[in-house]
Design an enzyme around this catalytic site. Structure first.
Site, mmCIF file in Angstrom:
data_model
loop_
_atom_site.group_PDB
_atom_site.id
_atom_site.type_symbol
_atom_site.label_atom_id
_atom_site.label_comp_id
_atom_site.label_asym_id
_atom_site.label_seq_id
_atom_site.Cartn_x
_atom_site.Cartn_y
_atom_site.Cartn_z
ATOM 1 N N CYS A 79 0.826 -1.227 0.000
ATOM 2 C CA CYS A 79 0.000 0.000 0.000
ATOM 3 C C CYS A 79 0.853 1.267 0.000
ATOM 4 C CB CYS A 79 -0.933 -0.001 1.199
ATOM 5 S SG CYS A 79 -1.821 -1.549 1.384
ATOM 6 N N HIS A 123 -3.195 6.774 2.260
ATOM 7 C CA HIS A 123 -3.657 5.450 1.854
ATOM 8 C C HIS A 123 -5.024 5.199 2.481
ATOM 9 C CE1 HIS A 123 -4.107 1.290 1.234
ATOM 10 N NE2 HIS A 123 -3.767 0.914 2.452
ATOM 11 N N ASN A 130 -10.262 -0.430 0.217
ATOM 12 C CA ASN A 130 -8.799 -0.346 0.265
ATOM 13 C C ASN A 130 -8.254 -1.016 -0.997
ATOM 14 O OD1 ASN A 130 -6.087 -0.920 0.690
ATOM 15 N ND2 ASN A 130 -6.324 -1.407 2.856
HETATM 16 O O1 UT7 Z 1 -3.857 -1.594 3.769
HETATM 17 C C1 UT7 Z 1 -2.937 -2.130 4.647
HETATM 18 C C2 UT7 Z 1 -3.082 -1.575 5.990
HETATM 19 N N1 UT7 Z 1 -4.187 -2.194 6.667
HETATM 20 C C3 UT7 Z 1 -4.808 -1.564 7.642
HETATM 21 O O2 UT7 Z 1 -4.492 -0.448 7.945
HETATM 22 C C4 UT7 Z 1 -5.899 -2.301 8.383
HETATM 23 C C5 UT7 Z 1 -5.983 -1.825 9.797
HETATM 24 N N2 UT7 Z 1 -7.002 -2.542 10.575
HETATM 25 C C6 UT7 Z 1 -8.342 -2.326 10.457
HETATM 26 O O3 UT7 Z 1 -8.780 -1.587 9.613
HETATM 27 C C7 UT7 Z 1 -9.235 -2.956 11.502
HETATM 28 O O4 UT7 Z 1 -8.455 -3.606 12.456
HETATM 29 C C8 UT7 Z 1 -10.283 -3.954 10.937
HETATM 30 C C9 UT7 Z 1 -11.320 -3.212 10.128
HETATM 31 C C10 UT7 Z 1 -9.612 -5.009 10.095
HETATM 32 C C11 UT7 Z 1 -11.038 -4.637 12.104
HETATM 33 O O5 UT7 Z 1 -11.635 -3.670 12.944
HETATM 34 P P1 UT7 Z 1 -11.353 -3.635 14.493
HETATM 35 O O6 UT7 Z 1 -12.104 -2.499 15.018
HETATM 36 O O7 UT7 Z 1 -9.875 -3.668 14.733
HETATM 37 O O8 UT7 Z 1 -12.016 -4.980 14.967
HETATM 38 P P2 UT7 Z 1 -11.466 -6.030 16.040
HETATM 39 O O9 UT7 Z 1 -10.683 -7.079 15.368
HETATM 40 O O10 UT7 Z 1 -10.849 -5.301 17.203
HETATM 41 O O11 UT7 Z 1 -12.813 -6.665 16.592
HETATM 42 C C12 UT7 Z 1 -13.754 -5.912 17.374
HETATM 43 C C13 UT7 Z 1 -15.049 -6.666 17.516
HETATM 44 C C14 UT7 Z 1 -14.862 -8.097 18.021
HETATM 45 O O12 UT7 Z 1 -16.021 -8.412 18.799
HETATM 46 P P3 UT7 Z 1 -15.991 -8.348 20.398
HETATM 47 O O13 UT7 Z 1 -14.894 -9.281 20.807
HETATM 48 O O14 UT7 Z 1 -15.687 -6.908 20.725
HETATM 49 O O15 UT7 Z 1 -17.362 -8.768 20.781
HETATM 50 C C15 UT7 Z 1 -14.858 -8.922 16.768
HETATM 51 O O16 UT7 Z 1 -15.286 -10.230 16.980
HETATM 52 O O17 UT7 Z 1 -15.666 -6.790 16.226
HETATM 53 C C16 UT7 Z 1 -15.840 -8.173 15.907
HETATM 54 N N3 UT7 Z 1 -15.566 -8.326 14.490
HETATM 55 C C17 UT7 Z 1 -16.489 -8.233 13.545
HETATM 56 N N4 UT7 Z 1 -17.828 -8.039 13.616
HETATM 57 C C18 UT7 Z 1 -18.506 -7.973 12.465
HETATM 58 C C19 UT7 Z 1 -14.352 -8.532 13.884
HETATM 59 N N5 UT7 Z 1 -14.500 -8.564 12.554
HETATM 60 C C20 UT7 Z 1 -15.824 -8.383 12.320
HETATM 61 C C21 UT7 Z 1 -16.588 -8.317 11.151
HETATM 62 N N6 UT7 Z 1 -17.918 -8.107 11.274
HETATM 63 N N7 UT7 Z 1 -16.054 -8.436 9.919
#
Ligand code: UT7
Length: 340
Positions: free
Chosen positions: A121, A260, A291
């Site tokens: 990226c 990005h 993305n």
């Molecule tokens: O391009 C290269 C660079 N990449 C990036 O910069 C990506 C950076 N990361 C992100 O954008 C985020 O970490 C994600 C969008 C991938 C994920 O979001 P997050 O806010 O970090 O989610 P998380 O993994 O901390 O999960 C939070 C909650 C969890 O539930 P509980 O434990 O709080 O009840 C997960 O189980 O959200 C849940 N969860 C989801 N729920 C619905 C995780 N993925 C999903 C999903 N749909 N797809």
């Protein structure tokens, strides 16, 4: 000591930008069932509403060629004026020959230097930095810089951490000579401690005939979302400040911020941490494009200029970051109003 003459005393600038988005728009609703998610969750956590995915008949090079034709025309040039093609991509499915040579062949650009950049990226900003230095040093005159990806070919639609994030597309710019500095110093670097945080796996090197098949070995993109999110928010804000300082500017001199497009919450956080004034217009192309890795900055630049034509010729801060983990960015003067 050798004295080298004939070094052109000139600066560099982005002459034009072009973009191509595949026709099919994929809404969140199409993806949520397989990952037990919701449209609301995806919008709130990432800002993404829709993304474009190319069909089987459209390759990453098809998209790159379409974007390049627009960029070359807008620069008032023809393909034969291009002497270097740099293609930033992680989704060209061949090791060699390179994607850049395929673009050059398709556009009938003869005798050009042509090479690909694998900086995920951050690939577009790495490439703009290289192109600018090549023009300034006299190694090149008109450099076609492309960021293009067909990430939909490398997605696991059952992966809750990636399936809804990525989109396809290509953006291109022409970097050429300028009578004033219009591309600032590029800050590039890496944090290789976190090398595994984003990866395309498995690797073909693991292929063992009779043990696994071509189908089970097809690589897909994985990421440790939270780890990358934290890194981006803390480390990339520092990189942004360094880019502005190295250009001899302050946040008040920035007119547009085109980072990005990884996550709208990262974009908001960077904007605050770098103390960019409210007057700065921030690219949020992620909402309808997702993305697109190396394509995301030129796609966002093109969209921003279409929405805000007053930004032509104004200062924009670009920052790319991603797998490696690697980053690169610079302040650029946005291209002038297109010649064609
Ligand atoms: O391009 C290269 C660079 N990449 C990036 O910069 C990506 C950076 N990361 C992100 O954008 C985020 O970490 C994600 C969008 C991938 C994920 O979001 P997050 O806010 O970090 O989610 P998380 O993994 O901390 O999960 C939070 C909650 C969890 O539930 P509980 O434990 O709080 O009840 C997960 O189980 O959200 C849940 N969860 C989801 N729920 C619905 C995780 N993925 C999903 C999903 N749909 N797809």
């Amino acid at each position: 000591m050798a004295i080298i003459n004939n070094i052109p005393a000139r600066d560099s600038r982005i002459l034009s930008v072009g973009a191509h988005r595949p026709a099919r728009v994929v809404p969140n609703s199409e993806l949520i069932d397989r990952i037990d998610s919701s449209d609301e969750w995806i919008r709130q956590r990432t800002g993404i509403e829709t993304r474009h995915w190319a069909g089987p008949e459209e390759t990453v090079v098809d998209m790159a060629v379409a974007a390049s034709k627009i960029a070359i025309k807008r620069a008032g040039l023809v393909p034969q004026d291009i002497d270097t093609v740099i293609f930033a991509t992680i989704t060209y499915p061949y090791q060699t020959p390179s994607a850049s040579t395929e673009v050059a062949a398709r556009l009938e650009i003869k005798n050009a230097a042509a090479f690909d950049i694998g900086a995920a990226c951050a690939g577009f900003s790495y490439s703009v930095g290289l192109a600018s230095d090549m023009v300034r040093s006299g190694s090149a005159t008109n450099v076609l810089v492309i960021g293009g990806e067909k990430i939909s070919d490398f997605l696991d639609l059952d992966d809750r951490g990636t399936s809804f994030i990525f989109g396809d597309g290509a953006g291109a710019v022409v970097v050429g000579p300028s009578d004033h500095v219009a591309i600032g110093p590029t800050v590039m670097g890496s944090d290789v401690q976190n090398r595994e945080a984003i990866a395309m796996l498995p690797s073909w090197i693991d292929f063992k005939p009779g043990v696994n098949s071509a189908e089970t070995m097809w690589p897909v993109l994985h990421q440790e979302g939270q780890k990358v999110f934290r890194w981006a928010v803390y480390e990339i804000a520092k990189v942004g400040k360094e880019i502005i300082a190295k250009s001899g500017l302050t946040p008040m001199d920035i007119d547009a911020f085109i980072p990005h497009q990884a996550n709208e919450r990262i974009i908001e956080s960077l904007t605050k941490s770098m103390e960019l004034p409210d007057s700065v217009i921030v690219a949020r192309d992620i909402r309808t494009t997702g993305n697109t890795s190396a394509a995301s900055i030129p796609l966002a630049m093109d969209a921003l200029l279409a929405e805000h034509p007053e930004l032509h010729g104004k200062n924009a801060l670009l920052i790319g970051f991603g797998a490696g983990l690697v980053y690169a960015g610079q302040v650029v003067e946005l291209p002038p109003v297109p010649k064609n």
